[in-house]
Design an enzyme around this catalytic site. Structure first.
Site, PDB file in Angstrom:
ATOM      1  N   ASP A 206      -3.095   4.703  -2.341  1.00 32.21           N
ATOM      2  CA  ASP A 206      -4.176   5.254  -1.537  1.00 32.21           C
ATOM      3  C   ASP A 206      -4.612   6.634  -2.042  1.00 32.21           C
ATOM      4  O   ASP A 206      -3.759   7.519  -2.219  1.00 32.21           O
ATOM      5  CB  ASP A 206      -3.661   5.369  -0.094  1.00 32.21           C
TER       6      ASP A 206
ATOM      7  N   ASP B 167       0.866  -1.176   0.000  1.00 32.33           N
ATOM      8  CA  ASP B 167       0.000   0.000   0.000  1.00 32.33           C
ATOM      9  C   ASP B 167       0.903   1.226   0.000  1.00 32.33           C
ATOM     10  O   ASP B 167       1.827   1.317   0.811  1.00 32.33           O
ATOM     11  CB  ASP B 167      -0.886  -0.015   1.256  1.00 32.33           C
TER      12      ASP B 167
ATOM     13  N   HIS C  17     -11.311  -3.246   2.870  1.00 33.36           N
ATOM     14  CA  HIS C  17     -11.363  -2.892   4.292  1.00 33.36           C
ATOM     15  C   HIS C  17     -12.206  -1.650   4.578  1.00 33.36           C
ATOM     16  O   HIS C  17     -12.365  -1.282   5.731  1.00 33.36           O
ATOM     17  CB  HIS C  17      -9.925  -2.678   4.791  1.00 33.36           C
ATOM     18  N   ASP C  18     -12.713  -0.981   3.534  1.00 32.39           N
ATOM     19  CA  ASP C  18     -13.542   0.212   3.731  1.00 32.39           C
ATOM     20  C   ASP C  18     -15.016  -0.051   3.449  1.00 32.39           C
ATOM     21  O   ASP C  18     -15.841   0.855   3.591  1.00 32.39           O
ATOM     22  CB  ASP C  18     -13.092   1.334   2.774  1.00 32.39           C
TER      23      ASP C  18
ATOM     24  N   GLU D  63      -6.261   3.956  -6.109  1.00 31.42           N
ATOM     25  CA  GLU D  63      -7.580   4.130  -5.490  1.00 31.42           C
ATOM     26  C   GLU D  63      -8.039   5.542  -5.828  1.00 31.42           C
ATOM     27  O   GLU D  63      -7.349   6.506  -5.498  1.00 31.42           O
ATOM     28  CB  GLU D  63      -7.490   3.945  -3.978  1.00 31.42           C
TER      29      GLU D  63
HETATM   30  C1  NOJ Z   1      -8.415   5.084   1.748  1.00 31.55           C
HETATM   31  C2  NOJ Z   1      -8.155   3.885   2.600  1.00 31.55           C
HETATM   32  O1  NOJ Z   1      -8.601   2.742   1.942  1.00 31.55           O
HETATM   33  C3  NOJ Z   1      -8.853   4.131   3.917  1.00 31.55           C
HETATM   34  O2  NOJ Z   1      -8.894   2.986   4.722  1.00 31.55           O
HETATM   35  C4  NOJ Z   1      -8.178   5.280   4.595  1.00 31.55           C
HETATM   36  O3  NOJ Z   1      -8.892   5.610   5.763  1.00 31.55           O
HETATM   37  C5  NOJ Z   1      -8.099   6.504   3.690  1.00 31.55           C
HETATM   38  N1  NOJ Z   1      -7.762   6.209   2.337  1.00 31.55           N
HETATM   39  C6  NOJ Z   1      -7.079   7.466   4.209  1.00 31.55           C
HETATM   40  O4  NOJ Z   1      -5.793   6.960   4.009  1.00 31.55           O
END
Ligand code: NOJ
Length: 531
Positions: free
Chosen positions: A185, A97, A309-310, A236
């Site tokens: 990210d 990551d 994970h989100d 992302e």
């Molecule tokens: C995206 C990540 O997937 C998330 O888990 C994170 O809180 C935010 N970016 C900030 O880094």
């Protein structure tokens, strides 16, 4: 030559919740090493590791204090080197990551290099994604710094060429170690609009997503770093349209190989964003995925995901996690894995792990969930309404520990887990899936092996069929007279369609076919024909 990552299946590990080898309740690198044979057995080609760097853990590692060291909870750099080696020995690859839109406020840079961050005398109207203003006052300097996430995650100033160089140096360092790529990210947030104007919707996203220098920065990163290695990148990118993605993922532009879109994940969000959810309308999902499939065909490349994970667990979100957990989890997998792109499996998805319903907010750990809860409580929403929302959308749904067995703490840890387990581990767990011939795990394994055998899954052109049907997602993948036809029933009602089922059944999630004459799909049934 076709790029290797176009045929790969990716597995995302959220280390904190994967497997704890030393009993401190937190998953770790040795714990991952113990499970590599499990991942190899599933057929995984590439592992994406969520952040393992040194961090004060305000946002579980997405707030990095030092890019060059490992969070001691997870192990040491020797453990990491061993992990990388063990992954490679098994013929798999490892993607890190890369979190470079922001660092932790405890990063040395934040102390020594004011010009690596974004400061203003007065805040503008931008809102933090975790709630409240995106600006925090710094007593010592007498001004405010920007943090699009928590106030412990100050945004980096990509306008500064020296900062960019420091990031590229760090990327070289990891790639020279032998890592195989990066998941980047919120990488489309790194270029902010000059002058940081107030945003029209009161949040500023128009001025920090896909900003004016984003393509330039990504190309520079490519020229300086990525082009020197045979690596894979996935950006992302919230707030990105298929037209944007055509630019980002077109190989001639030298930016990223693929991106994570959010459009299909936002379809069940109401006007007040995700906490204000509404039921998914399947035709919206079909239309959306169709748009992405067409937009990137022969131009760029899609990444395919339901979970990370989100996001809440997909079987609880778009499936039925009570009466049809097996059927709906396997149907959703079929629907996704036959699209064009690289599929991502999030840990636990391969055994159909579900959302969790902790009875009180005290059990939750996620900063976004806790901030939202407080903010909405202050505005007058009742605790029980808020808990309902949390049960449906909280990121902690995806972060409960992996359920390895039905034994104590699901064999995730011998200690006390950092977040409670989902109590359904007694019947939903890896061991029981491995011992059971008909399991979600073995279905995923079959799907992954088909991707290696059937080229059409990678190359065929997508065509939506039965567009108007509100419960059926059906499509074809076609190339030079060969066809795959995919039928997915997204409901608990039987669906009959007047198609002539042509060819052989390639994969199905019920044991037998109902009929050979027409397509009859039982609740959450999926069938794929090949001819
Ligand atoms: C995206 C990540 O997937 C998330 O888990 C994170 O809180 C935010 N970016 C900030 O880094």
């Amino acid at each position: 030559m076709q790029e290797w990552w176009k045929k790969a299946t990716v597995y995302q590990i959220y280390p904190r919740s994967f497997n704890d080898s030393n009993g401190d309740g937190v998953g770790d690198l040795q714990g991952i090493i113990e499970k590599l044979d499990y991942l190899k057995g599933l057929g995984i080609d590439l592992i994406w590791l969520s952040p393992i760097y040194d961090s004060p853990n305000d946002d579980n590692g997405y707030d990095i204090r030092d890019y060059y060291s490992i969070n001691p909870e997870f192990g040491t750099m020797e453990d990491f080197d061993q992990l990388l080696d063990e992954v490679h020995k098994r013929g798999m690859k490892l993607m890190m990551d890369l979190v470079v839109n922001h660092t932790s406020d405890e990063h040395q840079w934040f102390k020594d290099h004011e010009d690596y961050y974004i400061w203003r005398e007065k805040p503008n109207n931008w809102q933090s994604i975790f709630g409240g203003s995106a600006w925090e006052y710094n007593q010592e300097k007498g001004k405010y710094y920007l943090h699009l996430f928590s106030k412990k995650q100050p945004d980096l100033n990509w306008e500064n060429p020296e900062l960019r160089q420091r990031i590229y140096d760090m990327m070289h360092w990891w790639l020279q170690k032998g890592v195989d790529g990066f998941r980047m990210d919120v990488i489309n947030f790194i270029s902010k609009h000059p002058g940081l104007p107030d945003g029209p919707n009161g949040d500023g996203s128009t001025y920090f997503m896909n900003g004016p220098r984003i393509h330039e920065f990504l190309r520079e990163m490519n020229d300086e770093v990525l082009s020197h290695y045979n690596c894979v990148t996935v950006g992302e990118m919230p707030g990105t349209t298929p037209e944007d993605a055509q630019i980002y993922t077109n190989p001639y532009n030298r930016e990223v190989n693929m991106i994570f879109t959010f459009e299909h994940m936002d379809l069940d969000h109401g006007p007040e964003e995700k906490w204000d959810y509404k039921p998914l309308n399947l035709t919206d999902l079909k239309e959306n995925l169709e748009k992405w499939q067409h937009a990137l065909y022969d131009i760029g490349w899609n990444s395919l995901y339901w979970n990370n994970h989100d996001q809440p667990r997909v079987v609880s979100r778009f499936g039925n996690d009570t009466n049809y957990r097996y059927e709906s989890a396997t149907m959703l997998a079929t629907c996704l894995h036959f699209l064009q792109g690289t599929p991502y499996i999030y840990q636990g998805e391969e055994i159909g792990m579900t959302n969790v319903k902790f009875p009180t907010i005290n059990e939750y750990k996620d900063i976004e969930t806790l901030n939202m809860f407080e903010e909405k409580k202050k505005k007058g929403t009742s605790e029980s309404d808020l808990l309902d929302q949390v049960h449906y959308v909280s990121r902690d749904n995806a972060r409960t520990p992996i359920q390895w067995t039905a034994k104590k703490q699901a064999s995730f840890t011998t200690g006390t887990p950092w977040i409670k387990l989902n109590p359904n581990f007694t019947h939903i767990n890896v061991e029981s899936d491995l011992n059971n011939k008909q399991s979600i795990y073995s279905y995923y394994k079959h799907l992954i092996s088909l991707r290696k055998e059937v080229d059409l899954i990678t190359t065929g052109k997508f065509r939506l069929i039965h567009r108007e049907h509100s419960n059926l997602f059906a499509y074809k993948r076609e190339e030079e007279g060969r066809t795959l036809t995919v039928y997915c029933n997204f409901s608990d009602q039987t669906i009959v369609v007047n198609d002539d089922p042509k060819g052989d059944v390639l994969i199905q999630n019920y044991e037998d076919l109902v009929s050979n004459e027409l397509i009859k799909l039982r609740p959450y049934e999926s069938i794929v024909y090949k001819h």
